[in-house]
Scaffold this active site. Structure first.
Site, PDB file in Angstrom:
ATOM      1  N   LYS A  70       0.849  -1.211   0.000  1.00  0.00           N
ATOM      2  CA  LYS A  70       0.000   0.000   0.000  1.00  0.00           C
ATOM      3  C   LYS A  70       0.877   1.251   0.000  1.00  0.00           C
ATOM      4  O   LYS A  70       0.577   2.224  -0.680  1.00  0.00           O
ATOM      5  CB  LYS A  70      -0.944  -0.010   1.204  1.00  0.00           C
ATOM      6  CG  LYS A  70      -1.980  -1.101   1.087  1.00  0.00           C
ATOM      7  CD  LYS A  70      -2.933  -1.142   2.239  1.00  0.00           C
ATOM      8  CE  LYS A  70      -3.945  -2.250   2.044  1.00  0.00           C
ATOM      9  NZ  LYS A  70      -3.708  -3.426   2.847  1.00  0.00           N
ATOM     10  N   GLN A  77      -5.748  -2.985   9.250  1.00  0.00           N
ATOM     11  CA  GLN A  77      -5.404  -4.282   8.675  1.00  0.00           C
ATOM     12  C   GLN A  77      -5.927  -5.385   9.597  1.00  0.00           C
ATOM     13  O   GLN A  77      -5.576  -5.423  10.778  1.00  0.00           O
ATOM     14  CB  GLN A  77      -3.866  -4.358   8.563  1.00  0.00           C
ATOM     15  CG  GLN A  77      -3.345  -5.367   7.583  1.00  0.00           C
ATOM     16  CD  GLN A  77      -3.536  -4.913   6.144  1.00  0.00           C
ATOM     17  OE1 GLN A  77      -3.025  -3.920   5.718  1.00  0.00           O
ATOM     18  NE2 GLN A  77      -4.299  -5.691   5.393  1.00  0.00           N
ATOM     19  N   ASP A 120     -12.448   1.741   3.391  1.00  0.00           N
ATOM     20  CA  ASP A 120     -12.765   0.380   2.932  1.00  0.00           C
ATOM     21  C   ASP A 120     -14.272   0.225   2.702  1.00  0.00           C
ATOM     22  O   ASP A 120     -14.717  -0.747   2.106  1.00  0.00           O
ATOM     23  CB  ASP A 120     -12.215  -0.689   3.887  1.00  0.00           C
ATOM     24  CG  ASP A 120     -12.705  -0.520   5.308  1.00  0.00           C
ATOM     25  OD1 ASP A 120     -13.660   0.249   5.528  1.00  0.00           O
ATOM     26  OD2 ASP A 120     -12.131  -1.168   6.212  1.00  0.00           O
TER      27      ASP A 120
END
Ligand code: NAP
Length: 341
Positions: free
Chosen positions: A102, A146, A169
């Site tokens: 990322k 995460q 997300d």
């Protein structure tokens, strides 16, 4: 269509499409400069003792990393730099590689990247405290935790503390609710589902009035992708582990999006000739010819599917790269919403 013309399916190259999207984002966000870094004011400003006055450093274990300076000059199109914060608990090779992937992608497009690395024994309270800090940080427009978190930390509790304006997300229940309701627009679309629809549209596969079958009903892929297809005017059926005869349903589909996590479950003869098959599944199967001893395969039997389908995504290299591309896109959208352009 593969079978009608006795040809193989058009392979949808997710890597290539994701690269195009990265370039589109980069062209909106920034242009690279290496010589002049005068507009760059690093958030990470360690003093000579290796600590910092930045509040992020009030715990010795918090590391806050900002991408390099080469993409920090503001573009003429965009008067701000979007920022993405990723929280990672513990230091496994796997979590580190997710973060690095990322970080690299952000660096390529000009998004500021913050890695918030917390130790395995971080308390729920401390983690929520950090989330609140980044909720309030004006340089951050997207936040992501995460998963999975260690057992002593309540995932739902931590995730629900992320501001809905920054939950890139798109898993916030309010977002999913809005996605499901007519006349409502979610703030962010979940990344993997959004990536699936983007693969279809960029491959010229229209969804409207098509019969679509989604395999899987998870919160992160199956359910939101079905809602997205519905919003795009497809006729949608969801198949799950409770169905006794999934093949008969899948065989009717013009579009199959499969996210079951079952290696090569979908045989060639489950697929309607010419259908578009988007394979989200990532499954490891034993392969003694590989150094690692395994290889990754999708939910569809690729070799069989490519002889029947009209379009097909490979695994790896299909949906995977799109998830990161959509994360960057959502971060940019979050920043645009904040700055009003
Ligand atoms: P999940 O939470 O385990 O959900 C799997 C879903 O598939 C469930 O709804 C389950 O049904 C259904 N299912 C399982 N076996 C089935 C069968 N034999 N027939 C029909 N339906 C079946 O998994 P997930 O998180 O959604 O992920 C699914 C797959 O996508 C995994 O391989 C994952 O690694 C991959 N993935 C890839 C990306 C990417 O970026 N490429 C992102 C996320 C996930 P029930 O609800 O009845 O249990």
């Amino acid at each position: 269509m593969a079978s009608e013309q006795n040809q193989e399916a058009n392979l949808i190259d997710g890597k290539d499409i994701a690269n195009t999207i990265h370039k589109e984002i980069a062209s909106e966000v920034s242009h690279p400069v290496t010589a002049d870094t005068s507009t760059f004011s690093p958030l990470l400003a360690p003093n000579e003792q290796g600590t910092s006055n930045n509040p992020s450093f009030c715990f010795g274990w918090v590391v806050r990393v900002v991408q390099g300076a080469q993409y920090t000059r503001l573009s003429t199109k965009c008067t701000y730099v979007p920022g993405l914060a990723v929280f990672v608990v513990g230091h496994t090779k796997k979590s580190q590689s997710y973060v690095n992937m990322k970080r690299k992608a952000c660096s390529e497009v000009g998004i500021k990247f913050f890695a918030i690395k917390l130790p395995e024994d971080v308390s729920e309270e401390e983690m929520i405290w950090k989330v609140h800090e980044f909720n309030a940080d004006p340089d951050v427009h997207g936040m992501l935790v995460q998963l999975p978190l260690p057992k002593h930390v309540n995932e739902e509790k931590v995730l629900s503390e992320i501001s809905i304006e920054k939950g890139v997300d798109g898993f916030h229940p309010l977002n999913i609710g809005k996605l499901a309701m007519k006349g409502w627009e979610p703030l962010f679309l979940p990344c993997t589902p959004k990536g699936c629809l983007e693969l279809l549209s960029r491959s010229g596969v229209s969804v409207k009035n098509k019969r679509a079958v989604v395999v899987g009903r998870s919160n992160i892929v199956g359910l939101p992708v079905a809602l997205l297809l519905l919003k795009a005017d497809a006729t949608v059926t969801i198949v799950h582990s409770g169905n006794h005869n999934p093949e008969s349903i899948i065989r009717e589909a013009d579009i199959v999006i499969t996210a079951a996590g079952q290696a090569m479950m979908i045989n060639g003869d489950w697929i309607k000739p010419g259908a578009a098959v988007i394979d989200v599944g990532i499954n490891a199967v034993d392969d003694p010819t590989k150094k690692s001893g395994y290889r990754l395969v999708g939910d569809a039997d690729f070799e069989q599917a490519k002889k029947v389908a009209g379009w097909l995504t490979p695994v790896p290299g299909g949906v995977g790269p799109m998830t990161v591309a959509m994360l960057l896109k959502n971060t940019l959208e979050g920043a645009k919403r904040k700055f009003g352009n």
